[in-house]
Motif scaffolding. Sequence first.
Motif, PDB file in Angstrom:
ATOM      1  N   TRP A   1      19.312  89.959  75.233  1.00  0.00           N
ATOM      2  CA  TRP A   1      18.402  89.147  74.813  1.00  0.00           C
ATOM      3  C   TRP A   1      18.475  88.535  73.497  1.00  0.00           C
ATOM      4  N   LYS A   2      19.306  89.446  72.609  1.00  0.00           N
ATOM      5  CA  LYS A   2      19.320  89.135  71.250  1.00  0.00           C
ATOM      6  C   LYS A   2      20.126  87.601  71.269  1.00  0.00           C
TER       7      LYS A   2
ATOM      8  N   PRO B   1      36.905  93.778  74.207  1.00  0.00           N
ATOM      9  CA  PRO B   1      37.950  94.748  74.663  1.00  0.00           C
ATOM     10  C   PRO B   1      37.261  96.159  74.870  1.00  0.00           C
ATOM     11  N   ASN B   2      36.069  96.302  74.386  1.00  0.00           N
ATOM     12  CA  ASN B   2      35.159  97.363  74.483  1.00  0.00           C
ATOM     13  C   ASN B   2      34.466  97.542  75.851  1.00  0.00           C
ATOM     14  N   GLY B   3      34.667  96.239  76.730  1.00  0.00           N
ATOM     15  CA  GLY B   3      33.877  96.394  77.988  1.00  0.00           C
ATOM     16  C   GLY B   3      32.386  96.497  77.927  1.00  0.00           C
ATOM     17  N   ARG B   4      31.966  95.809  77.012  1.00  0.00           N
ATOM     18  CA  ARG B   4      30.344  95.811  76.709  1.00  0.00           C
ATOM     19  C   ARG B   4      30.075  94.196  76.349  1.00  0.00           C
ATOM     20  N   MET B   5      28.855  93.957  76.979  1.00  0.00           N
ATOM     21  CA  MET B   5      28.267  92.757  76.829  1.00  0.00           C
ATOM     22  C   MET B   5      27.321  92.827  75.744  1.00  0.00           C
ATOM     23  N   PRO B   6      26.774  91.801  75.093  1.00  0.00           N
ATOM     24  CA  PRO B   6      27.085  90.150  75.433  1.00  0.00           C
ATOM     25  C   PRO B   6      28.418  89.733  74.728  1.00  0.00           C
ATOM     26  N   ALA B   7      29.108  88.686  75.264  1.00  0.00           N
ATOM     27  CA  ALA B   7      30.279  88.258  74.461  1.00  0.00           C
ATOM     28  C   ALA B   7      30.080  86.541  74.706  1.00  0.00           C
ATOM     29  N   VAL B   8      31.004  85.884  73.893  1.00  0.00           N
ATOM     30  CA  VAL B   8      30.883  84.354  74.216  1.00  0.00           C
ATOM     31  C   VAL B   8      32.078  84.076  74.186  1.00  0.00           C
ATOM     32  N   ARG B   9      32.516  82.946  74.877  1.00  0.00           N
ATOM     33  CA  ARG B   9      33.770  82.082  74.602  1.00  0.00           C
ATOM     34  C   ARG B   9      33.468  80.645  74.684  1.00  0.00           C
ATOM     35  N   TYR B  10      34.147  80.143  73.559  1.00  0.00           N
ATOM     36  CA  TYR B  10      33.639  78.681  73.315  1.00  0.00           C
ATOM     37  C   TYR B  10      34.898  78.034  72.683  1.00  0.00           C
TER      38      TYR B  10
ATOM     39  N   ALA C   1      40.369  78.728  73.810  1.00  0.00           N
ATOM     40  CA  ALA C   1      39.171  78.861  73.380  1.00  0.00           C
ATOM     41  C   ALA C   1      38.773  80.423  72.468  1.00  0.00           C
ATOM     42  N   ARG C   2      37.876  80.091  71.616  1.00  0.00           N
ATOM     43  CA  ARG C   2      37.674  81.192  70.627  1.00  0.00           C
ATOM     44  C   ARG C   2      36.641  82.199  71.318  1.00  0.00           C
ATOM     45  N   THR C   3      36.857  83.601  71.234  1.00  0.00           N
ATOM     46  CA  THR C   3      36.032  84.867  71.873  1.00  0.00           C
ATOM     47  C   THR C   3      35.240  85.421  70.633  1.00  0.00           C
ATOM     48  N   VAL C   4      34.153  86.061  71.035  1.00  0.00           N
ATOM     49  CA  VAL C   4      33.538  86.734  70.026  1.00  0.00           C
ATOM     50  C   VAL C   4      32.867  87.817  70.979  1.00  0.00           C
ATOM     51  N   PHE C   5      33.012  89.062  70.541  1.00  0.00           N
ATOM     52  CA  PHE C   5      32.419  90.106  71.317  1.00  0.00           C
ATOM     53  C   PHE C   5      31.603  91.002  70.118  1.00  0.00           C
TER      54      PHE C   5
ATOM     55  N   SER D   1      27.239  92.218  69.950  1.00  0.00           N
ATOM     56  CA  SER D   1      25.951  91.241  69.749  1.00  0.00           C
ATOM     57  C   SER D   1      25.899  90.595  68.457  1.00  0.00           C
ATOM     58  N   GLY D   2      25.709  91.514  67.220  1.00  0.00           N
ATOM     59  CA  GLY D   2      25.776  91.132  66.014  1.00  0.00           C
ATOM     60  C   GLY D   2      26.784  90.293  65.525  1.00  0.00           C
ATOM     61  N   ALA D   3      28.017  90.455  65.726  1.00  0.00           N
ATOM     62  CA  ALA D   3      29.143  89.545  65.544  1.00  0.00           C
ATOM     63  C   ALA D   3      28.850  88.260  66.188  1.00  0.00           C
ATOM     64  N   VAL D   4      28.774  88.270  67.262  1.00  0.00           N
ATOM     65  CA  VAL D   4      28.297  86.967  68.278  1.00  0.00           C
ATOM     66  C   VAL D   4      27.257  86.056  67.674  1.00  0.00           C
ATOM     67  N   MET D   5      26.071  86.976  67.164  1.00  0.00           N
ATOM     68  CA  MET D   5      25.137  86.072  66.545  1.00  0.00           C
ATOM     69  C   MET D   5      25.461  85.435  65.205  1.00  0.00           C
ATOM     70  N   VAL D   6      26.182  86.070  64.410  1.00  0.00           N
ATOM     71  CA  VAL D   6      26.592  85.434  63.034  1.00  0.00           C
ATOM     72  C   VAL D   6      27.535  84.504  63.505  1.00  0.00           C
ATOM     73  N   ALA D   7      28.572  84.454  64.346  1.00  0.00           N
ATOM     74  CA  ALA D   7      29.669  83.768  64.596  1.00  0.00           C
ATOM     75  C   ALA D   7      29.004  82.489  65.202  1.00  0.00           C
ATOM     76  N   LEU D   8      27.969  82.487  66.090  1.00  0.00           N
ATOM     77  CA  LEU D   8      27.252  81.554  66.768  1.00  0.00           C
ATOM     78  C   LEU D   8      26.596  80.600  65.436  1.00  0.00           C
ATOM     79  N   CYS D   9      25.968  81.192  64.636  1.00  0.00           N
ATOM     80  CA  CYS D   9      25.367  80.473  63.287  1.00  0.00           C
ATOM     81  C   CYS D   9      26.478  79.724  62.365  1.00  0.00           C
ATOM     82  N   GLU D  10      27.589  80.307  62.261  1.00  0.00           N
ATOM     83  CA  GLU D  10      28.674  79.891  61.159  1.00  0.00           C
ATOM     84  C   GLU D  10      29.623  78.796  62.202  1.00  0.00           C
TER      85      GLU D  10
END
Length: 274
Positions: free
Chosen positions: A24-25, A59-68, A78-82, A84-93
């Motif tokens: 949900w984050k 690599p940790n086998g946990r969601m959420p993750a993004v590919r864009y 494609a770029r990938t981020v796993f 949740s906190g890193a995903v949120m920051v990467a989406l903003c940046e």
Amino acid sequence: MTAPMDGSKAASLELFYSPTPNGWKVTILLEEARCPYTLVPLDLAAGDQFTDEFQSISPNGRMPAVRYRLKGEEGAAARTVFESGAVMVALCEHVLPEEAALRFYPPRLRTQVLEWLFWQNANLGPNAGQVSHFTYYAPKIDPDGDHTYALSRYKKEYRRLIAVLNRQLGSTGGWVVAREDYTLADMAIWPWVKPWQRWMGKSLAASGFPHAQRWYEAVKQRPGVQRGVAVLKAEARAQQRFRDMKPPAGGAGMKNVLKPLFGQDDVPVPSAKL
């Protein structure tokens, strides 16, 4: 999933997701930003998180993750981020429309946003997750075991962390980081406060946390938050029904069902390809 907002920097964005507080984050952030994305649902109980494709992204086998892929990079890898906190920051940046990124991750408050984002990822989320585990799952995995101490320990720490949040919200008089600035910190923390009454038996206000109650209700009323938690809502409700089931006599059946979630070692459970 959402109506697009002009200005998204991504040519394509996939979100690997299951309807949990960590999932949900990210859906809340994307819905608040009106940033279009393609949902890739993960059935965690079936072991989708252990496919080779997903583990190449997370690599940790946990969601959420993004590919864009960003606009202009359609032919590139494609770029990938796993995480949740890193995903949120990467989406903003890198991905969100500029106006949304600046609003939810404002440059003048980035240190404070990161402090509370790290606090959530290192403290509130893991401890709340343990409350969930010892409330719902440990009795199913080990129905004859005594889980009283573990549940009491994590509930006590969960309460302490909500007290920290309550003091911070009393200090700002508004949102988590600042009075007028609703940020990533609010989006990341709120899903882990959401189960408070279900787990602890009474409301935040009745528990002595009036600032947290006021903030919780304000976040809950936001349309973007409502859209974010509505993603795969039927699946979320089915998961809660399973959690609320009483364990059957003998724990072997539940142990097998729950192995993809809690029985992992360094040899993951095989799963079909995504």
